[in-house]
Design an enzyme around this catalytic site. Structure first.
Site: not given
Ligand code: NAD
Length: 489
Positions: A24, A147, A149, A246, A280, A454, A457, A461
């Site tokens: 979408i 993710a 974003n 991450e 994040c 903590k 993660g 990277e």
């Molecule tokens: P999410 O955890 O819902 O999904 C991330 C990915 O994991 C997706 O590809 C999803 O399909 C997959 N996934 C979900 N459950 C899984 C499982 N049980 N086993 C394996 N894979 C699985 O996160 P989101 O909603 O896509 O992204 C937002 C989150 O990501 C926020 O918490 C944000 O802070 C975090 N984030 C962190 C960073 C970083 O570099 N630290 C960067 C961007 C986003």
């Protein structure tokens, strides 16, 4: 209807699972493509392809590998406009961001790791006349799980160090942003990457889980939520694969009374409203010294109310749409919680209104929003919202604000604004975070490592540190004097 496919061993093809999902455009709710999910058989085929490719790719010299990565970087830059448009349609972010940051930062990663591929080396230890060599070896087949974003940036931040070090990668983009990973696979192929070195599978958590639990995959790198990170770590225990996580954050920005207030306001806006707050490392707890609070809030409101929210494809737009209806509702719900727990709404707080017939009325927009609160216990101060919601809190004492800033299970990032050099270092030293910025925020050049401590993660990277996460040490002892007679009296 355009279909978004898997990319396995150099070929695009539909996934064979019965699961499908509409992709979408978040700004108007229209469908841009239909994704076909990978079946278990597809995942196994991807693993077989990646294993086969690993046998030859790991034998390429670093120079040869680097040359291909750098060529892919050039192609990414050349196709920036087209790829940025896909990024906008998948994520809802403004095109001015996608074109300036998303694709370019991916290209930077390919260029940087392409550049260091030839200098990945081990060490040597002289032991009398015998010696040992400590080699840095690739791990084998790695899985990258993204993710939504920063789809292209995340794919490149994972693929670039993995491939530079001689691994192969199976990448699963977030199901809401499936398209640019396939574009990247195509670009790699055009740049000369052998088939199977970078495969893409599509799907949601169940496909991610198959990768995480697969016994022939040696490492998984996830960008996602803390809860997903915990599941991934448990799943990876099946064959004790290496894990990089991450994850999320609830990061503090500390603004002292000697800071340049205009700069601090810009830093706080950058750390809360860029990409509609879906970052994040955002500094969503903004601690401001009491003495400058009024002036800070006046300037913040003046700047934030001038932000242009709307059509992400319009180059003038600064704030786009959130990723999904669910995310919009989650953010609006947090805004209601913020109000009900006593936070003072400073600005924003709802959905923007567009012209009556505008398709944007079907989009997932939330206004840049800020609360003032004196309570560290409010939910909006403790929980990651992942939307454009800033909490501003007052403080009076350095020691006290450091304690408050660290009072969180997360530890991804933090920022300090001050013109006192010693204080800047002192505070940055004490913040429990993997990434600290002094007098700026959310700046992530590819040359420097990025990652959390903590519950935000593990692993890093970017920078040379990422190479360590995609290699393992092998020690080879070389005997020059003979075994001798170890059992002789
Ligand atoms: P999410 O955890 O819902 O999904 C991330 C990915 O994991 C997706 O590809 C999803 O399909 C997959 N996934 C979900 N459950 C899984 C499982 N049980 N086993 C394996 N894979 C699985 O996160 P989101 O909603 O896509 O992204 C937002 C989150 O990501 C926020 O918490 C944000 O802070 C975090 N984030 C962190 C960073 C970083 O570099 N630290 C960067 C961007 C986003």
């Amino acid at each position: 209807m355009e279909e978004t496919h898997l990319f396995i061993h150099g070929k695009k093809r539909p996934g064979r699972s019965d699961n499908r999902l509409n992709n979408i455009y978040p700004a108007d709710g229209s469908i841009v493509s239909e994704i076909t999910y990978a079946s278990e058989k597809d995942v196994n085929e991807a693993v077989e392809s990646s294993e086969k490719a690993f046998r030859s790719w790991s034998k390429f010299t670093g120079t040869e590998r680097g040359r291909i990565l750098k060529k892919a970087a050039d192609l990414l830059r050349k196709r920036n406009e087209e790829l940025a448009e896909i990024e906008v349609e998948d994520t809802g972010k403004p095109v001015r961001e996608a074109a300036a940051v998303d694709i370019i930062s991916g290209a930077d990663a390919l260029e940087f790791f392409g550049g260091i591929a030839a200098s990945i080396e081990g060490t040597h230890m002289q032991l009398g006349s015998s010696y040992a060599m400590m080699k840095r070896e690739p791990l084998g087949v790695c899985a990258g799980i993204g993710a939504w974003n920063y789809p292209m940036q995340i794919a490149c931040w994972k693929a670039a160090p993995a491939l530079a070090a001689g691994n192969t990668m199976i990448f699963k983009p977030a199901e809401l942003t499936p398209r640019n990973a396939v574009m990247l696979a195509d670009i790699f192929l055009e740049a000369g990457l052998p088939e199977g070195v970078f495969n893409v599978v599509q799907g949601g958590p169940e496909v991610g889980k198959q990768l995480v639990e697969h016994n022939r995959i040696r490492k998984v790198s996830l960008t996602g939520e803390v809860g997903t990170g915990q599941k991934v770590m448990r799943g990876a225990a099946s064959n004790l694969k290496k894990v990089s996580l991450e994850l999320g954050g609830k990061n503090p920005i500390l603004i002292f009374d000697d800071a340049d207030i205009d700069e601090a306001v810009q830093g706080a806006m950058l750390g809360n409203f860029y990409t509609q707050g879906e970052i994040c490392s955002n500094g969503t707890r903004v601690y401001v010294h009491k003495k400058i609070m009024d002036s800070f809030l006046d300037k913040l409101e003046a700047e934030a109310s001038a932000l242009r929210i709307g059509d992400p494809k319009n180059p003038a737009t600064q704030i786009g749409a959130l990723i999904s209806k669910e995310q919009k509702e989650k953010v609006l719900n947090y805004i209601e919680i913020g109000k009900s727990q006593g936070g003072k709404l400073l600005f924003g707080g709802g959905e923007p209104s567009f012209e009556k017939d505008s398709p944007l009325n079907n989009g997932y927009f939330v206004e840049p929003t800020a609360f003032y609160t004196e309570s560290d216990d409010d939910q909006i101060v403790n929980e990651e919202i992942f939307g454009p919601v800033m909490a501003v809190l007052p403080f009076g004492d350095e020691e006290d604000v450091i304690t408050r800033a660290n009072r969180t299970p997360y530890g991804l990032a933090g920022g300090v604004f001050t013109n006192d050099l010693k204080r800047a270092y002192r505070v940055a030293d004490r913040l429990e975070a993997g990434m600290c910025w002094i007098n700026n925020y959310n700046v992530n050049p590819i040359e420097i490592p990025f990652g959390g401590v903590k519950m935000s993660g593990m692993g890093r990277e970017n920078g040379r540190a990422a190479i360590e996460d995609y290699t393992q040490l092998k020690t080879i002892y070389v005997e020059m004097d003979g075994v001798g007679k170890p059992f002789e009296d």
